[in-house]
Structures are given as C-alpha cells and as structure tokens.
Design an enzyme around this catalytic site. Sequence first.
Site, PDB file in Angstrom:
ATOM      1  CB  SER A 269      35.836  40.524  36.573  1.00  0.00           C
ATOM      2  OG  SER A 269      34.857  41.480  36.786  1.00  0.00           O
ATOM      3  CG  ASP A 589      29.210  35.080  36.413  1.00  0.00           C
ATOM      4  OD1 ASP A 589      28.438  36.047  36.495  1.00  0.00           O
ATOM      5  OD2 ASP A 589      30.389  35.189  36.080  1.00  0.00           O
ATOM      6  CG  HIS A 642      31.784  37.640  38.602  1.00  0.00           C
ATOM      7  ND1 HIS A 642      31.861  37.416  37.239  1.00  0.00           N
ATOM      8  CD2 HIS A 642      32.479  38.772  38.830  1.00  0.00           C
ATOM      9  CE1 HIS A 642      32.566  38.381  36.688  1.00  0.00           C
ATOM     10  NE2 HIS A 642      32.953  39.207  37.619  1.00  0.00           N
TER      11      HIS A 642
END
Lengths: 697, 677
Positions: A269, A589, A642
Amino acid sequence: MSSLRRRKPINESSDSKHKAEEEDEGHDDVDADGDDDVNGKNKKTPSKIKKKRGEKPPKQPKWSCMDTCCWFIGCICITWWLLLFLYNAMPASFPQYVTEAITGPLPDPPGVKLKKEGLEAKHPVVFVPGIVTGGLELWEGRECAEGLFRKRLWGGTFGEVYKRPLCWVEHMSLDNETGLDPCGIRVRPVSGLVAADYFAPGYFVWAVLIANLARIGYEDKTMYMAAYDWRLSFQNTEVRDQTLSRIKSNIELLVATNGGRKVVVIPHSMGVLYFLHFMKWVEAPAPMGGGGGPDWCSKHIKAVVNIGGPFLGVPKAIAGLFSAEAKDIAVARALAPGFLDNDIFQFQTLQHVMRMSRTWDSTMSMIPRGGNTIWGGLDWSPEEGNSCAKKREKKNETQIADQAGSENAVCKAKSANYGRIISFGKDVAEASSSDIERIDFRGAIKGHSAANTTCRDVWTEYHDMGFAGIKAVAEYKTYTADSLVDLLHFVAPKMMARGTAHFSYGVAGNLDDPKYKHYKYWSNPLETRLPNAPDMEIYSLYGVGLPTERAYVYKLSPHAECSIPFKIDTSADDEDTCLRDGVYSVDGDETVPVLSAGFMCAKGWRGKTRFNPSGIRTYIREYNHLPPANLLEGRGTLSGAHVDIMGNFALIEDVIRIAAGASGEELGGDQVYSKIFNWSENINLQLDEEIPVHSSS
Amino acid sequence: MASNFLRLRKPYYVESTIICSSSSDQKLVNLSFGIDETRNQTKKRQAKEHHGRRSCLDSCCWVTGYLCTTWWLLLFLYHCCLPFTVVHEVPELMPAARLKREGLTGIHPVVLVPGIVTGGLELWEGKPCADGLFRKRLWGGGGFTQLLKRPLCWLEHLSLHNETGLDPPGIRVRPVPGLFGADYSAPGYFVWDVLVKNLAKIGYEGKNLHMAAYDWRLSFQNTEVRDRALSRLKSKIELMYRANGNKKVVVVPHSMGVAYFLHFLKWVETPPPMGGGGGLGWCAEHIKAIVNIGPSFLGVPKAVSNILSAEGKDVAYFRAMAPGVLDSGTLGLRALEHVMRVSRTWDSVVSLMPKGGETIWGNMDWSPEDEHVCDFSKKRYFRLSPSDNNVNKSNAKQVFRVKDPVKYGRIISFGKAASVLHSSQLPTAVLKEILHMSASRNFTSSCGEAWTEYDEMSRESIQKIGAADKAYTATTLFDLLRFVAPKMMNRTEAHFSHGIADNLDDPKYNHYKFWSNPLEMKLPDAPNMEIYCSYGVGIPTERSYVYKLSPSNKCKRIPYQIDTSVDGEDRSCLKSGVYFADGDESVPVLSAGFMCAKGWKGRTRFNPSGINTYVREYQSKPLTSGIKSTAHVDIMGNIALIEDILRVAAGATGEEIGGNKIYSDILRMSERINLRL
C-alpha cells in the site's frame, strides 16, 4: 493463525446450541417462577398452587425475580467456564482436524509446500507497512491519557477509542501548521515485527506472510519491519524520528550479516510510495538525503516486491479529504460504522475524524498523480469502454442472469466518464462536456457564515469558507484530476499548504531540471528517475476482480451549517455505468484501481524509459479475487482485496520464491487478468528522454 | 536475576485501590447488606423447604450467579472510580518529573543490556507438541502458562543442544526484540519498565533508547554466531550516535549483561573474523559511560550451587515461582532433574561462575570478607528470620564463633565440620585420585529418560566426592565440576575462562573466551569513558554452601543437596546450609564492587588508559518498599539509582553526581585481596 479463525465458528455454533438448551430450561423455570412470584406476592390464590403442587403448603418459598436472574447468570457462567475449559484443554490440532473432516484435506500453506521442495531462506527480507496498518504507541501525553504510557493508541484493540474518544482524537492528531507533534504529545510507531503483524486481534496484515517465511528458515535476524509513523509526510519521518536513516542502517546491517546477500523489499500500500521516497533519499547527498552514493540501491537491493501499490494515487483519498467518507483512510469508521454514526462525539463524529485525518500529511501522498494525462479529462479516460457486465456477473450472478444479453449492448453505448472524479449531481456526471456550464470557483470569495459561532468546538476548515465558498465549489459542477488539486487548495488551504511542501502530483517535463532534486518529488514516480540499478527487479503484485472506487457523484449536504457541506450522493445508481451508491467503480482490489497499481510496471517503467534510465526489469503479477469458499476459511486464501491479499497463498508463494532467490523470469514473468495493457496504451505519456513532454490534454 | 517473582511491587496501585474502595464504601456496604439479606432469606427458605423442587444444581447455579454478579459490580465500580482517583505521581515516585522541572533533558542515547533470565524468548520453529505457539513467548510475559499446560514440551524447547550449545535440530527459540523483550519478565513484575518510563519523561523515545535483547541462554560469542546479536548491537550504537548529532551513548547493563557488554567491548575492537572490526578507537568514539547495575563482574557463588544441584533459586527460578508444584512432581517426580538437565545446556550459566580463583574468593583458611562477622545485618536478621527467637539458648556458643571467622573461601563444603575446621585438620584433596579412578566408571543407564550427567557417575565416586570433611575453594571447584559435569564443562571452557591473567600481552588473550573476564582482559583505550558500578548492599547474599549426600541415593536423585538442617548459632552467617555475606541478594559486594574499587581504579594493567571508575552503592533500609528496594532486580525501580542514571544520560559526569558512594566494606575487602595491578 488461520486455524484460529477457523476455530471460531465451530465453537460458536456449539456454544449457541448449548445456550439454546440452557435458555429453554431457563425459560421453563422463569415461567414457573414468574407464576409463583405473582402468586406469592399477592397471596390471592393459594389454591392454584395447591392444584399445581399438590401437597405443598401455600407458604412455600418462592424465587424472587432477583434469584431467578442470579440463577440464570450462574447457568451461563458455568456453561461459559466449561466451554472455556474445554477450549483450553483441547489439543491445538483439533480445529484443523474438524475443518479437514468437513471440507476435506486443506492445501499445505505455501511455506510448508516450498520447504518440501527444498527452498531455503536466502535473501534478507524488509517489510514496509502501509497507511493505517502500523501500530502507534504513546510516549508522552496529556493528563487525560494517564496510564497509557507505551500502550497502543492505534492498532490492537482500539479500546481507548471507546473509553475516552476525545482524548484519543486529540492524541492522534498532529499539529495543524507543522504536521509534526503537537506540544506535549509524543506518539511514536511501534517497532519490530509486532508493529504490523496484526492490525487488530485476529485481523492479520503481515502475520501470515511472516509465518510462512519462518517455515523456510527466516527469523528475526533476516527479517526487518520498517515501521514508520504513517501519519507524517515521508521526509518528516526522517526529520522527527530518523526513520529513513534507521532503515538504511538496518538494510546495510542485514546485507553485512547475511554474507553480502542483497535484500528483498516488500512494501504494501502506501509503503510503496514510502519506499520510492527512500530509494531517492538514500542516494541523495547528505543534508537532504542519506548520502549513500549513487550505487547504494544496486549494491543493497535485489528486488522490490510492491503489493497493492497506489503508485499513481487512489481516488478514495480525494473522497476522504473532501468529505471524510473514504472507508480506508478513516478505518475507524469501517470498524464500527453504526457506532461512529451515532453520537459519541455529540453528532459530530465525521467532523472529528476529518479534522484529525486532515492533520495527517501522509493522506495527501495518495491524491491521484499525473493529472488528466493519467486519469482522463472531461470526456475521456483510459478505462473507456470498460464494461461492468462481466464484473457484475461475478458479483451477483443470481440477480441478472436473464438480463445479461441485452445489457452488453447498452453498456457499449453508455460508458461512464471516469475522468470526472467528482461531479455534482448524476446528470452532470453523464452529460457530455459541452452541456455543462461551469463557473470558476478559484476566485470566489469566501464568506463567513453564522454557523461559525455555533459549531466552534469542532473546527474544520469548512467553517472558514462560508456559504459563498461552498456554493462556488458546487457551481463548478465537475472536477478532473487536474482541477481536483485546485479544489483541495480551495477547501483546505492550510492542509494543502503543508502538503504541497512535501508532495507533488504532476508529470515531469524535463527530469534533468534541478528542481527535481527536491524531496517533494521523490515519492511521485512520474517526477523521479528510478535509481541506477540494472540488476534490481521491480514487481507489482495486486488483486483484481473487485469493484474499486474511481469517481464520485456528490451533492450538497442538506443541513450544511454544522456538518460537512458535501456528501456522496448515495441515491445515484446506474446499473449500466457501474454507478452504485454514488460511486463509479472499476476493476481493482477494492482500494487501488488497476490503473494506479499497474501502469508504472506495465508501461511507465517498462524497458528503458526516461523514468527508468537503467532499464530495471519490471513484472506484473495479478491475482484474481475469489471470495472464501465457506465461513471456515475466514478471510480466505484466494482473496484479492487490498489487505486480505496478504494472506493469498499464490502471492505468498511468489514472495517466498523471490526471497529464496528466484528471478522474475523463473516466476513466470507477467501474470495479467485485467486490461491493464490496453488501458496503458490509451495513456499518452512521453517516455523517451529527448522530447519535452506536455502534460494535460 | 529474579528471586521471588510472585511479589507485587506497586505500592501506588495499592493506594489507588484503597482510595477507590473507600470512595465507594457506601455502595459496597449497601451491596453487602443486600447480599446478607438475601442470603438470610434463602437460608430460611432452604430450611423450610426440605425436599424442595430446587435441585442441588439449581442452587449451585444460583450461588455462582450471585458471585458473578457481585464480582462484575465490583469490577464495574472499580473501573468507574479509577479515572477519578488517579494518583498523581508524587515527585518522589517519579524522579524524572522532578528532574525535568530542573530542566534536565536527555542528551545521550541510552542502550539497555538485560541480564540472564529477564529477557523474553519466543518460538520460531518447534516440534509438533508446540503447535500454535509460533511467535508466542515461551519465556517471560505469558510464556510461563505453557509450563503448566505442557511442561515436558516446554522444557524440550528451552533446552539447547548438549554438544554444541546451539539450537537442537528442528527447534528455533529466539529472543524477543525491542523494549518488549525485557520490560516485564512476568505480568506485574517489572524489570526495565520503571526506568524506561522515567527516561521517557525527560524526552527519550524509540530513536534514542534501545534494548539490546539477546538470547541469554547462549554463550556470548554464540549470540553473534547464531543471531548476529553483537553485530546488530554495534550497528545500532553507531546509528544512534550518528542520528543524535554525534552524541556518545550511555550503556546500562544489568546483572549478566555486564559481562556480556565487557565481551562486546573487546569484540567490537577486534578485527574480523573473530571480532567486529570496529578498529581501536571505537569505544572511545561511541561510548560515554557504562552504568553497570548489580554487576556480576567476578561471578556469583549461586551459579555453583545451581550447576551442582540445581538449587540456585535464581537461575532456575521457576522453582521459586512454584516450589510446591515442582517438588511434588508435575513432571513425574523428577522436576529438579529436568531443571538441571535444561539449565546445564545453557552455556551462559557458566559465565556466572566465580572468577579469579583463590586470589579473589579466598582459600581454605582465608577470605577477603574475614573481618566482616555478619554484624552488618544484625537488625535485619532479627527481622527476617523468625528462627532467631532462640537467642538466649545459644549464648555459650557465641564466644566460640567470634574467635573463628567464617571461612567463606570454602565455597562448597561437605558437612558442617568441613566448613569450620582448620585446614590442617581436613584430609588433603584427593580429587586427583578420584579423577584417575573415574576412568573406570561404569555406566548405569537404568535411569530412564531424565538424563543428567550424574547417571554416568559410579556410586563410589559420588560418595568419595561427597564424603564428609571435604571442602572446595573457588579454584578446586572447577575440578569438581569438571568431574561431575564433564560435557558441560568441555563445551563451555571453549567460551569462558575464570582465571587471572599473568601477562596480558600474551597473544592467547586475544581469544574470545577471555573477553568477558575482567581479570583477563584490558579495558579498551578510551580515557574519557566512565565506568560505574551501581549495586545494592545490606541484604544477605549467598556466599558459600554446606552440602550433603542426598538421603535417598537412588539413581533418580541428584546425589547432592544443600544441607538445610545446618544452622549456625544465633547471629551467625550460616542459615539453612548457606553462609551469607553482604550483597544485593544475588551478587556479593565483592563481585560487584571489586573491579571499580580496586581492579580498575586509576591506571592498572587491566585499565591501561585510566578510565574513571565510580562505585555507587544503594543501601537497603529496613522496611523497604518497591521504590527503595535494593535487591538484585528490584533495584531497577530504586529512585536513587534511576536519578543517577538520568543525570548521567543528561550529560553529568561521575564527579558531578557525587563520585563514590560507599556503605559496605568493599574498600577494606579489596585491600585484603592481593592482586598484582
């Protein structure tokens, strides 16, 4: 880990069974006692009892209501203890045994499987956690935070949010001017692997990956969690905590103590951007950078394995900053949606969250980068022609099995204007660009509204705008990626003043321009060059197959005085153009659209480009999302979401292979399910060094 | 080093609960009234209703329900009134609060080096029996619950390999990194936490405070071989030095960490491959001061008793935690054997053996503590031991005692006679003969799985060694241990040495086995560095032992045990088979103070660059509570000590905090030690 999760449902079911039984008994008794009670108190109808009981005299003792309650609680307690005892006495392999009995033999976790293949720990591994997943602990606080020294404020159980919400918000906020600690408060990142292995109890982030790496021989000396304070801007983590220096020193140490083997870096991320920043920082000369010299990266890094990387930002961040509605950044909200919407903060939860998150510079690192060149203008977008039909079929097959045929045709005719990231009203979002009348907001005068006085306790910058300013924003109708940055400047001038000193969102014209030596460009892949490290490899691993927020339909909030004046128009729905609850979604995602995660590796850095002068090899590995087959699987081993992707077995296997020494080719090169290559083609970005580039079409 | 872990030392918490309960007294009274009433009622009812419809089960449930409800109510009240009665820390409790008002801020980065048994250990790879414990603590924190759940499995995972002193195959247990590694050694039992809290008050945080966690079971050099712990410590210190504006670090080692850090000092300046290759000026460049807390420089006698019979409470402290459990036999009646087997695989225990032989610790007839005849602790002894009530009965013997000082030099004696008689009356050591004889040992493998090296010894040699009238000094002790534990001593003698160097320039002293012995190494060339010895005094500390043969001499027993029936006369230093001397409950003053008081004082051959040393003693006062305690581990919460550390970390020198502060006889004792300097 997974076994733990699997264990739960079984227990619960048996638990509930027990409870059900108990309750049945309890009910019987309660009824009887209730009768008795009434009778006893009134002493009207002793004969009734006699009838019931036969020989017993009327004086017979009764159970009062309290007795019954106690009895009931006692029952529950005893059952609970019994279950607890059984649970603790149960052999650890029991839940796995049950699961296997129900669902058939489980596949080996990748670590076990690969160990059988003979893989061993080779390259040291560095984890770089993303936003909100890292733990934060208190080192110095105000009086209201007494007794919380070195306790987690963020991560863990979040117990303090419930106990003393305002105190918590105060301690989690940063200074509004400097973006650093407020006076008298020091909140610091937790260090070590514990920083981000679990976000909350039972909610793993890195734990599964760590466990699998440990199977092939990794341990503390070969793994390092580069924990940092994710609220700060990247350069400020160095200024305040010397985090970048520590990462550098630790990577050097890992290489030195493992026989000169280069490290494999695994950012997740926002950590992806953080590590981009690090790679520039470490090679930059001393005062601003780490002074590692121009070949530091090639000497120390084998591969950068980016997981779910928002290279070009995420549209969610806009919604988060604009109206505090993105679930991801205000995770607190997602954790307990009902709870926060109620009124622990006296009806102003969202404002508090907004005020807190607007002091976090890091959220601005996620604003879409590259402007209209990447994200599309009023009338075009790279994802143009994206049909939602396929996705929806997957998502809810039951609903539209019969309509599917006709829908495809409609979809082609009517395609969403993804370029308009924010539109006011559904009609604006769908109209062609020539039909929209826009009044420029940039010069609009901000008035002071009366609301300012009544709502002072929760100050957000919206109160400085007044009605005139709010109206001006709405009048502009629709915003593309370029004008969005201006919009944010308009609605949140202080925050953006802080943010633009640390981040930049454009596309570089000429990368040789000396201004690009400044650190604010380092985390933007479109304004930096990758380091000179031809042997390095860059991977982009991300999930696909989930609808991901891409553009929003907004409306003015009905009562704008004390609340945030803008709101996502959740009534806007359109099956054909992927519009759902006011949000246009595309493939991704769930947080990062495919475009942002894949473009740099698919095109921007592919081969020798001006962003990648040494020709570092890039690979795209996509993982198709499959929901967990049953409840026992918990968050699933095939997920592409995610955060849940960190438990995806295929991804873990890839990561382990890379750590054990495999190259991208040995892994199988690209693995693509989405249309990322087509979409990348649509983007007209200059990649050769010579010709100067004109951005924004 | 922990002794009794179950003691809670949080006076202010107790206070708070008292205040809390007093504030809610009213409610409690009401509540209890209510309960009493209802109880009476139910009793009446039950009395009336002989064959009532309520079964026994119902009543049970009912009672439990009452208890639960009351409990919850109390808990709720407790939590409710807690925030309102927050005890504002009296400045006395938090020295940092006062010092901060004085304007003190942290300048020098601080490195903490924990000692033995206080560091946490976690599992990284294990046998099937340890399923589900991945990255869970085995030692420290909640790890001890596993001891009760699966004791044998737990012991197996904590053992090291008997030959190499490293991991057994298929098991990886690693130290818990970071501050969590050793802030609490068990819930509620702090080690470093108080100090860390105080440091944080004057501005310390993660970037300038580091806990050098290491696996305390391994020999010091093996922590580098297996975990790279020394390299990591070096890199961390360099980083903190650079990242904090080239401020030198202050190192605070505790207990065995002291020897570990001595080892590090030598290691870091030695060229690779054996050393860290920091170059000769490394220590002078990076280290401002070493504040040793409760240092065991010259070893502790406790370690001997632990190795010989697993009876040192300290090292095998689980015994102290649950004495009843272990003795009664949760592990199949062989708890002590198991403990011994496990702890003998830990090389680090040997590092705590007394160093310096008879020169330091005294011989058959002489010891440095000779003049000190236990009057140091008269008062405390009265207070501590209820057995001292029979004062009057033993008046006659006292005369005899005063004439004859305690022979501390005889660390192990078999029988009380051997511990008091003059050496000429004792038979000369026959250990060599036994060693000869031992060649013809007969192996008796009839003793099942709990293997200890005693099972390999023949009955006769056990008895010969343990025959009455034998005594062992710090030098002959090693012959004894080599005999009873040959494998362990073989392994560890490659890592530790316990002698005194004649010529420190001899190239053999470049070997790492000498690095942790202050009598066989030179301090680094760092004239601006400072070394502090901070320790508690005034608590009786084990110094030598009276042993006996175990009564039941079956193969399942450890053949020796401390003769707890041997008690000295009133006011003597002998109690339950142990001679006590002054110290901090674990480390005798001699071991903690000698190097700073004499061995390194000024320019000596052990300290060629003349590093300044300071002795800081903290006296135990009667009725000591948590904040003033000076016991070996409890001293980490001692406010005077914490204040000293804070001042040093904030830049003060040894002179500025007051130079030496001595209560004990350490200077006179040191005088009596005849060591060439």
